[in-house]
Enzyme design. Structure first.
Site, PDB file in Angstrom:
ATOM      1  N   LYS A 133      73.658 -41.197 -78.066  1.00  0.00           N
ATOM      2  CA  LYS A 133      73.363 -41.111 -79.496  1.00  0.00           C
ATOM      3  C   LYS A 133      73.925 -39.814 -80.059  1.00  0.00           C
ATOM      4  CE  LYS A 133      69.344 -41.680 -82.569  1.00  0.00           C
ATOM      5  NZ  LYS A 133      67.873 -41.916 -82.578  1.00  0.00           N
TER       6      LYS A 133
ATOM      7  N   SER B 140      66.635 -45.194 -85.805  1.00  0.00           N
ATOM      8  CA  SER B 140      67.851 -44.426 -86.002  1.00  0.00           C
ATOM      9  C   SER B 140      68.873 -44.601 -84.876  1.00  0.00           C
ATOM     10  CB  SER B 140      67.506 -42.934 -86.143  1.00  0.00           C
ATOM     11  OG  SER B 140      66.916 -42.430 -84.956  1.00  0.00           O
TER      12      SER B 140
ATOM     13  N   SER C 128      62.537 -45.394 -83.594  1.00  0.00           N
ATOM     14  CA  SER C 128      63.998 -45.389 -83.537  1.00  0.00           C
ATOM     15  C   SER C 128      64.605 -45.934 -82.259  1.00  0.00           C
ATOM     16  CB  SER C 128      64.523 -43.971 -83.783  1.00  0.00           C
ATOM     17  OG  SER C 128      64.252 -43.565 -85.102  1.00  0.00           O
TER      18      SER C 128
END
Length: 459
Positions: free
Chosen positions: A79, A154, A178
């Site tokens: 990420k 996210s 997320s």
């Protein structure tokens, strides 16, 4: 082997270890898939193909008989909130558009030590703010099952990359859902581990337990495999768990006590989502679990989460300029937090924790919707209403995920089916704090009984 990129990570690791497939061949299959699929979904925002190929060649050069890690030769993406030495890391913010860290975060080091090969970074909203992956640096990530829809967030880039076969494993992080929300939106598996299971040392908020890193994959087996590689004690994390993670030896759910909450105590859930998640209790009952619908009240988590989150944002990002609207709103909320507010949040969270300890004396796991809505239009900044019920701000539609974050509990999102229009929906499996292995056991039984995760997007 034409679908090499859609094998499980466990299968890939076995093939590389047995030399039936080379790490180079495996990586090339994924690089080809990224070239094919990424333009449509915008999931991988920084690609390090040459660096990855050198690592794959080194993996293939290891002499036969040499012990290798459990992820030897398996591609992974990180990420864009995770620091990767020598690889651009923007945090989804124009402020850090050209930032290149000098050090790897713990999760990156552990994945590399397990033999995984970094292929690049996945998209995230600015500083992971919100469950819709869009930012000013890279734009929006689109849902692979319907390109007009959000991939969630996210960790939306991670979820979309997994769903399309660009990588078999991806790390993510979860404060308000997320790891779980994008997994639900993209028909993959995400686990929010018990805080401290995967350490995340911090120089500014070392005791903050609402945000955790964790694994994502297409199957529960792969999430379990990845968790084994990234979990473990780190003395720089003050609440790091000392016991080693190990999967439960038992399989199936026969005899387990399962609590079912269709709305976590009165939250609005869209009719489409409710119709899909309502099938989950019957699946577990057929597998031999004792399922009981419960009247659950988690509403004390509302103020506790918002106060702690706001405080964290002011602490972490309050000194930065040029923040996006969502991050700036959170910082402004945090600047208004008082000592009395923090005391109230602590009382609410502590009381809820003790009540849920009693709850988990009676039940092995809780199942509920992950998200209150199916994937929404990608141009829409956030959900403003759920079946006619207005949402007061950009956070409110995520309550089914962030209320669970307050519980200090492990929670997995597992594919539960599709709406009539073909949009993925996940079911959330929540366990007692530290019972990550029990959550994964139930998740795998559910996954194997339904097979929803085998449905691939058609780009």
């Amino acid at each position: 082997m034409s679908e090499l990129h859609y094998l499980t990570a466990a299968e890939m690791a076995r093939l590389v270890a047995s030399r039936q497939v080379s790490a180079v061949e495996l990586l090339q299959a994924h690089l080809d898939r990224i070239e094919q699929a990424n333009p449509a979904v915008n999931a991988v925002v920084t690609l390090v193909a040459e660096r990855a190929m050198r690592a794959a060649e080194a993996a293939d050069a290891v002499p036969r008989g040499t012990p290798v890690g459990p992820l030897h030769g398996v591609p992974v993406a990180h990420k864009d909130l995770v620091d990767t030495a020598g690889i651009r890391t923007t945090y989804g913010s124009p402020v850090f558009a050209d930032h290149v860290p000098e050090r790897d975060d713990v999760i990156v080091r552990r994945l590399r030590a397990a033999g995984a090969i970094t292929v690049g970074k996945t998209n995230t909203p600015e500083f992971g703010t919100g469950s819709h992956t869009v930012n000013e640096v890279f734009g929006a990530t689109r849902n692979p099952y319907d390109l007009s829809r959000s991939a969630g967030g996210s960790s939306g880039g991670a979820a979309a990359a997994l769903a399309t076969g660009m990588v078999p494993l991806a790390d993510g992080s979860d404060m308000g859902g997320s790891l779980r929300n994008p997994a639900s939106f993209c028909n993959v598996v995400g686990l929010r581990p018990t805080p401290g299971r995967v350490p995340d040392p911090s120089d500014t908020a070392a005791w903050y337990t609402l945000a955790v890193p964790g694994p994502m994959a297409r199957t529960v087996e792969d999430v379990t495999l990845m968790l084994g590689a990234i979990a473990g004690f780190d003395p720089r994390c003050p609440f790091s768990i000392t016991e080693a993670f190990a999967p439960e030896p038992e399989e199936g759910v026969a005899g387990l006590r399962v609590a079912w909450s269709p709305d976590l105590g009165g939250l609005p859930v869209s009719r489409e989502t409710a119709a899909v998640t309502a099938t989950a209790p019957q699946v577990l009952e057929r597998l031999g679990a004792r399922v009981e619908q419960v009247d659950l009240d988690l509403s004390d988590a509302e103020d506790a989460f918002r106060i702690y989150r706001a405080w964290y944002y002011a602490l972490s990002f309050g000194d930065l300029d040029r923040l996006g609207p969502n991050t700036r709103w959170n910082v402004e909320q945090g600047r208004a937090v008082t000592g009395a507010d923090l005391a109230r949040a602590e009382r609410l969270r502590s009381g809820l924790y003790q009540r849920m300890a009693d709850f988990f004396d009676a039940y092995d796991v809780l199942i509920a919707p992950v998200s209150q809505v199916p994937p929404f239009p990608v141009e829409q900044p956030y959900v403003t209403e759920i079946d006619g019920v207005p949402m007061p701000d950009y956070l409110a539609w995520m309550r089914s995920a962030y209320w669970v974050s307050v519980l200090h509990a492990p929670a997995a999102s597992v594919p539960a089916g599709f709406t009539a229009s073909g949009l993925p929906v996940g079911v959330q499996i929540v366990g007692r704090p530290f019972a990550d292995a029990r959550v994964l056991r139930v998740a795998r039984a559910f996954e194997q009984a339904t097979g929803h995760g085998l449905r691939r997007p058609s780009l």
